[in-house]
Scaffold this motif. Sequence first.
Motif, PDB file in Angstrom:
ATOM      1  N   SER B  40       0.842  -1.209   0.000  1.00 42.47           N
ATOM      2  CA  SER B  40       0.000   0.000   0.000  1.00 42.47           C
ATOM      3  C   SER B  40       0.872   1.253   0.000  1.00 42.47           C
ATOM      4  O   SER B  40       0.378   2.356  -0.166  1.00 42.47           O
ATOM      5  CB  SER B  40      -0.864   0.015   1.247  1.00 42.47           C
ATOM      6  N   ASN B  41       2.169   1.049   0.244  1.00 39.99           N
ATOM      7  CA  ASN B  41       3.134   2.147   0.375  1.00 39.99           C
ATOM      8  C   ASN B  41       3.025   2.839   1.734  1.00 39.99           C
ATOM      9  O   ASN B  41       3.883   3.654   2.094  1.00 39.99           O
ATOM     10  CB  ASN B  41       2.961   3.186  -0.748  1.00 39.99           C
ATOM     11  N   GLU B  42       1.978   2.543   2.487  1.00 37.53           N
ATOM     12  CA  GLU B  42       1.787   3.160   3.807  1.00 37.53           C
ATOM     13  C   GLU B  42       2.812   2.617   4.811  1.00 37.53           C
ATOM     14  O   GLU B  42       3.224   1.462   4.746  1.00 37.53           O
ATOM     15  CB  GLU B  42       0.367   2.841   4.278  1.00 37.53           C
ATOM     16  N   ILE B  43       3.212   3.502   5.735  1.00 41.45           N
ATOM     17  CA  ILE B  43       4.131   3.084   6.800  1.00 41.45           C
ATOM     18  C   ILE B  43       3.610   3.634   8.126  1.00 41.45           C
ATOM     19  O   ILE B  43       3.124   4.775   8.176  1.00 41.45           O
ATOM     20  CB  ILE B  43       5.559   3.641   6.575  1.00 41.45           C
ATOM     21  N   ILE B  44       3.715   2.858   9.160  1.00 41.60           N
ATOM     22  CA  ILE B  44       3.445   3.374  10.508  1.00 41.60           C
ATOM     23  C   ILE B  44       4.760   3.368  11.282  1.00 41.60           C
ATOM     24  O   ILE B  44       5.482   2.372  11.327  1.00 41.60           O
ATOM     25  CB  ILE B  44       2.385   2.532  11.238  1.00 41.60           C
ATOM     26  N   VAL B  45       5.071   4.524  11.846  1.00 43.17           N
ATOM     27  CA  VAL B  45       6.330   4.709  12.571  1.00 43.17           C
ATOM     28  C   VAL B  45       6.026   5.037  14.029  1.00 43.17           C
ATOM     29  O   VAL B  45       5.150   5.861  14.313  1.00 43.17           O
ATOM     30  CB  VAL B  45       7.152   5.860  11.946  1.00 43.17           C
ATOM     31  N   LYS B  46       6.697   4.361  14.929  1.00 45.43           N
ATOM     32  CA  LYS B  46       6.653   4.761  16.339  1.00 45.43           C
ATOM     33  C   LYS B  46       7.681   5.881  16.509  1.00 45.43           C
ATOM     34  O   LYS B  46       8.876   5.690  16.235  1.00 45.43           O
ATOM     35  CB  LYS B  46       7.009   3.567  17.235  1.00 45.43           C
ATOM     36  N   ASN B  47       7.218   7.044  16.944  1.00 44.69           N
ATOM     37  CA  ASN B  47       8.111   8.198  17.029  1.00 44.69           C
ATOM     38  C   ASN B  47       8.973   8.113  18.282  1.00 44.69           C
ATOM     39  O   ASN B  47       8.464   7.850  19.375  1.00 44.69           O
ATOM     40  CB  ASN B  47       7.292   9.489  17.056  1.00 44.69           C
ATOM     41  N   SER B  93       4.888  -1.785   7.685  1.00 41.05           N
ATOM     42  CA  SER B  93       5.299  -1.180   6.414  1.00 41.05           C
ATOM     43  C   SER B  93       4.642  -1.853   5.219  1.00 41.05           C
ATOM     44  O   SER B  93       4.695  -3.083   5.087  1.00 41.05           O
ATOM     45  CB  SER B  93       6.826  -1.257   6.266  1.00 41.05           C
ATOM     46  N   GLY B  94       4.039  -1.035   4.376  1.00 38.14           N
ATOM     47  CA  GLY B  94       3.520  -1.508   3.093  1.00 38.14           C
ATOM     48  C   GLY B  94       4.429  -1.035   1.966  1.00 38.14           C
ATOM     49  O   GLY B  94       4.032  -1.006   0.807  1.00 38.14           O
ATOM     50  N   ASN B  95       5.625  -0.618   2.326  1.00 39.32           N
ATOM     51  CA  ASN B  95       6.615  -0.152   1.356  1.00 39.32           C
ATOM     52  C   ASN B  95       7.810  -1.098   1.431  1.00 39.32           C
ATOM     53  O   ASN B  95       8.438  -1.234   2.481  1.00 39.32           O
ATOM     54  CB  ASN B  95       7.045   1.279   1.735  1.00 39.32           C
ATOM     55  N   PRO B  96       8.105  -1.787   0.311  1.00 39.21           N
ATOM     56  CA  PRO B  96       9.156  -2.803   0.348  1.00 39.21           C
ATOM     57  C   PRO B  96      10.535  -2.261   0.748  1.00 39.21           C
ATOM     58  O   PRO B  96      11.419  -3.028   1.122  1.00 39.21           O
ATOM     59  CB  PRO B  96       9.179  -3.344  -1.090  1.00 39.21           C
ATOM     60  N   GLU B  97      10.729  -0.942   0.712  1.00 39.62           N
ATOM     61  CA  GLU B  97      12.035  -0.384   1.101  1.00 39.62           C
ATOM     62  C   GLU B  97      12.238  -0.346   2.614  1.00 39.62           C
ATOM     63  O   GLU B  97      13.347  -0.116   3.084  1.00 39.62           O
ATOM     64  CB  GLU B  97      12.182   1.035   0.553  1.00 39.62           C
ATOM     65  N   LEU B 116       2.172   7.370   7.655  1.00 39.82           N
ATOM     66  CA  LEU B 116       2.695   8.035   6.451  1.00 39.82           C
ATOM     67  C   LEU B 116       2.146   7.363   5.205  1.00 39.82           C
ATOM     68  O   LEU B 116       2.291   6.155   5.014  1.00 39.82           O
ATOM     69  CB  LEU B 116       4.232   7.977   6.463  1.00 39.82           C
ATOM     70  N   LYS B 117       1.504   8.166   4.365  1.00 38.30           N
ATOM     71  CA  LYS B 117       0.906   7.665   3.122  1.00 38.30           C
ATOM     72  C   LYS B 117       1.300   8.578   1.971  1.00 38.30           C
ATOM     73  O   LYS B 117       1.720   9.712   2.187  1.00 38.30           O
ATOM     74  CB  LYS B 117      -0.633   7.691   3.213  1.00 38.30           C
ATOM     75  N   GLY B 118       1.058   8.120   0.776  1.00 41.09           N
ATOM     76  CA  GLY B 118       1.309   8.963  -0.396  1.00 41.09           C
ATOM     77  C   GLY B 118       2.791   9.286  -0.494  1.00 41.09           C
ATOM     78  O   GLY B 118       3.632   8.390  -0.408  1.00 41.09           O
TER      79      GLY B 118
END
Lengths: 348, 348
Positions: B40-47, B93-97, B116-118
Amino acid sequence: MSMEVTNNYIAIKSHIDGNPKESDFEIKSDPLVLSVEPNSNEIIVKNLYVSIDPYQLNRMKSFSSSQKASSYAVALAPGQVIDAYGVGKVVASGNPEFEKGDLVVGLITWGEYSVLKGEYMLRKLDPLGFPLSYHVGMLGFSGLTAYAGFFEICKPKKGENVFVSAACGSVGNLVGQFAKLFGCHVVGCAGSKKKVAFLKEKLGFHDAFNYKEETDLKATLKRYFPDGIDIYFDNVGAEMLEAAVANMKIFGRVAVCGVISEYTDAGKRAAPDMMDVMYKRITIRGFLVGDHFNIHSDFISTTVDHLQTGNIQVIEDISTGLESIPLAFIGLFRGDNIGKKMVKIADE
Amino acid sequence: MSMEVTNNYIAIKSHIDGNPKESDFEIKSDPLVLSVEPNSNEIIVKNLYVSIDPYQLNRMKSFSSSQKASSYAVALAPGQVIDAYGVGKVVASGNPEFEKGDLVVGLITWGEYSVLKGEYMLRKLDPLGFPLSYHVGMLGFSGLTAYAGFFEICKPKKGENVFVSAACGSVGNLVGQFAKLFGCHVVGCAGSKKKVAFLKEKLGFHDAFNYKEETDLKATLKRYFPDGIDIYFDNVGAEMLEAAVANMKIFGRVAVCGVISEYTDAGKRAAPDMMDVMYKRITIRGFLVGDHFNIHSDFISTTVDHLQTGNIQVIEDISTGLESIPLAFIGLFRGDNIGKKMVKIADE
């Protein structure tokens, strides 16, 4: 046996504060023997054309108000001979590089003759088939100021939007013409309907306006530059600089060539918004022509080409006779002149 | 089955005019499922750490007062999540990087988690053996701002005289340290006796002064720079910029990095003397760190070298807990912090 003449020259009677007026000036006379010692390095020049420029006013102020400038443009004392750019003819030379009869260009004086000793800034002039007056303005300091200021300081790109203030002045009119030839969109401002018409109809500016008819300069510039300004060639300072910065695009550049608003009013200041400067990454840069002699030959060859192909117009405003210098100078600050102001002192 | 948490974050309650105060902020909460769709390219980050910077105030103003900035720093609406530079750890993470567990640095949020999206600005972080907080300030945007601003915008030469305002701030303290290491003579100003002592005794500035104790800043700078200033790194604008321009040497350079005087007072302006700018050929240039990522690797390698040899000191001012963000931010405008202000939100 050498001829003795009376050398008439213009001097200030006292330091000037605010706008210059006729009573600030006087014509003084000294006897002058038209000969020099061989190898004395001294030269006597018969002055033919002299340049009349606003910056001279800063040299005529009292020390306290002009001390900032004093290291760069030597302050003038009352009664003193005033040096100025111009064209003349050598009448006596103790410098082997110059001969009697040579045409010369450089720093001469607001007088009938220039007596040059010690270090002076003078070179032999090849008129290249052009009138001598061209070498005072178009091919002289005004031209080099416009050329160096536009190309070296503003670093233009084709298609950019250029705004020029005092666009009918000696430098402004050339900046506009160089910018248009280079492929920029050029708008100028000036102080009368006549000048605005001249800019649009004779010089080919894409547009022009009379700043005296405008009450909100920020809105005015927004109207003339809906997409913003890339380059502002500033000859005036004050509110016009503020309005230009407010209307600049990102990476916009301001060349500070003159600050005529401050010359006659020492308290006048421009307060451009530094938030704009930061967020839009604007560069505001002052310059003096003296730092750009390294591109002089490039300037001459490019400009001569433009003159020969008729791509550039030479706009001159010439008064005649030494005694006309004070009024010619005073007129600069009233906006009397269109194009390069100079005074013809004598025939060749 | 994914864990659901409550994500607390800081928002403004309404647009801010003038100095920020506690009642301008609130803690908001949203339920958050810690999972994303694959690819999905979306990422969730714990700050973990977030940066606290003055420029954020410009994004919190009403549209009318911040529209000039809005194209460069997106304006914030009341209630909205506030993005900010910082360091975190990927939790989904939905972003393979990026993989779960990766340390990351970039634009996260003033919250416990960043969704984080888009398009987002994030990269994997190798801590290089340094504390994570170093990557928020010294090795983050503040460091790159100081490095790029000093070396790319100011173009220093060894032995030149450098003046830095807000010299105890996140950027100012590093500019001073970079300048000293480079071989310049560095004087800083700050707003308290304690900060002045810190600059001289801990950071090795050649000299420093408390601007709040000075009544005539032009005279003050004349005293600290009897030979004039070559480079002024400006974080404040207003009278300090005017005084610096008045005291500059020929070919002086001003880097406009911040205008904190205007952030809290939209009517505040600097009115530097454009006669000085012209006669002294001064360059005043605004910049933003975002234009200088091209030198990022050079900046990192140089700075890591300095850190490893102990030539540069990392000055941090860290508050703890999400709820401390409003006071940490408000404190910037009271001059509370010494060095890089940030908030630690969670342990790794």
